[in-house]
Design an enzyme around this catalytic site. Sequence first.
Site, PDB file in Angstrom:
ATOM      1  CG  HIS A 106      42.661  48.898  47.070  1.00  0.00           C
ATOM      2  ND1 HIS A 106      41.942  48.305  46.066  1.00  0.00           N
ATOM      3  CD2 HIS A 106      41.747  49.532  47.854  1.00  0.00           C
ATOM      4  CE1 HIS A 106      40.652  48.571  46.218  1.00  0.00           C
ATOM      5  NE2 HIS A 106      40.500  49.315  47.309  1.00  0.00           N
ATOM      6  CG  ASP A 108      39.045  50.296  51.249  1.00  0.00           C
ATOM      7  OD1 ASP A 108      39.451  50.320  50.069  1.00  0.00           O
ATOM      8  OD2 ASP A 108      37.983  49.752  51.589  1.00  0.00           O
ATOM      9  CG  HIS A 257      39.034  45.357  48.535  1.00  0.00           C
ATOM     10  ND1 HIS A 257      39.573  45.819  49.714  1.00  0.00           N
ATOM     11  CD2 HIS A 257      38.447  46.433  47.948  1.00  0.00           C
ATOM     12  CE1 HIS A 257      39.325  47.108  49.842  1.00  0.00           C
ATOM     13  NE2 HIS A 257      38.643  47.519  48.774  1.00  0.00           N
ATOM     14  NE  ARG A 273      35.382  52.709  51.480  1.00  0.00           N
ATOM     15  CZ  ARG A 273      36.568  53.087  50.984  1.00  0.00           C
ATOM     16  NH1 ARG A 273      37.030  52.548  49.871  1.00  0.00           N
ATOM     17  NH2 ARG A 273      37.291  53.998  51.594  1.00  0.00           N
TER      18      ARG A 273
HETATM   19  C1  OGA Z   1      35.903  50.151  47.745  1.00  0.00           C
HETATM   20  C2  OGA Z   1      36.301  49.334  46.608  1.00  0.00           C
HETATM   21  C3  OGA Z   1      35.365  47.730  45.118  1.00  0.00           C
HETATM   22  C4  OGA Z   1      34.195  47.538  44.251  1.00  0.00           C
HETATM   23  O1  OGA Z   1      34.752  50.593  47.784  1.00  0.00           O
HETATM   24  O2  OGA Z   1      36.746  50.339  48.649  1.00  0.00           O
HETATM   25  O3  OGA Z   1      37.440  49.048  46.432  1.00  0.00           O
HETATM   26  O4  OGA Z   1      34.066  46.410  43.734  1.00  0.00           O
HETATM   27  N1  OGA Z   1      35.272  48.902  45.844  1.00  0.00           N
HETATM   28  O5  OGA Z   1      33.419  48.460  44.042  1.00  0.00           O
HETATM   29 MN    MN Z   2      38.609  49.629  48.240  1.00  0.00          MN
END
Ligand code: OGA
Ligand code: MN
Length: 288
Positions: A106, A108, A257, A273
Amino acid sequence: MSLKLRRLSYALGAEVCGIDVSRPMTEAAFGEIYRAFLAHGILLFRDQAITREQHIEFSRRFGELDRHDALPRDRHPDHPELLMVTNEPKPDGSPSDSRYTGRQWHSDMSFTMEPALGSLLRCIAVPEVGGDTLFANMYMAYDALSEGMKKLIAGLHGIHLSGTRKIANTETGIPRAEEQKRINPPVAQPVVRVHPETGRKALYIGEKVRRFDGMTEEESKPLIDYLVRHATRPEFVYRQHWRKNDVLVWDNRCTMHQALGDFDETRLRHMERTTVLGTPSGYVVANG
Ligand code: OGA
Ligand code: MN
């Protein structure tokens, strides 16, 4: 100042060496960092023992921050700019709402009309093995398509859902899934986006895309699956092996990611995040 960079993989990413992100930074110094961010798609800063406030403050250099109204359950109660990505159970012992965050390919906030420009993830705790994150370079993925496929997808819009196709609602918790649906109606986004700063075309697809607007799920699925598989070929991917105090920033406009679930769930994995708001994109679909 000349930035010391170390490339992280063939596909994308660079480590910025010798920088403390909590220290005051001139416009010129940050300008160099921002140019490297545009050039490499991902920047890694290691050994950043910083506070929540410092994380937020550094993130603000990249642009206005999302207060995460689209994900109210996962934000920090005192810092709406911080999204918790953790498997730490709640005080009452029930499982964390965000323990499966990111477990599909995806970009974000693609399910909103203001998809993220960038995200800055800070690693606070990781299990001794597993729990890596994969990143794919979506410029490379687009460029590698045939002219025929580029033409075919040029006008398509993918309908993005806030939940995931992969994990059953019964696991993420039905109330959360229902709430997500209510707050975030399905949004259609172009499958090919022009990066507003580099002017390059990037593929904008992922596993939150259920179907193409104007097409059925059955018709759409083979092409969605193909594009995701194509974009995540090993040569387009970087695998981030986390260390405590890593701060990683990625450009959501040209990368996607996925968090890997290959670790002992009884071990703490805790990340936080910030999300930098992007330019408006997409439209709401009534019958998503
Ligand atoms: C995010 C996500 C990935 C992770 O925080 O946007 O996709 O590895 N995290 O925690
Ligand atoms: Mn993410």
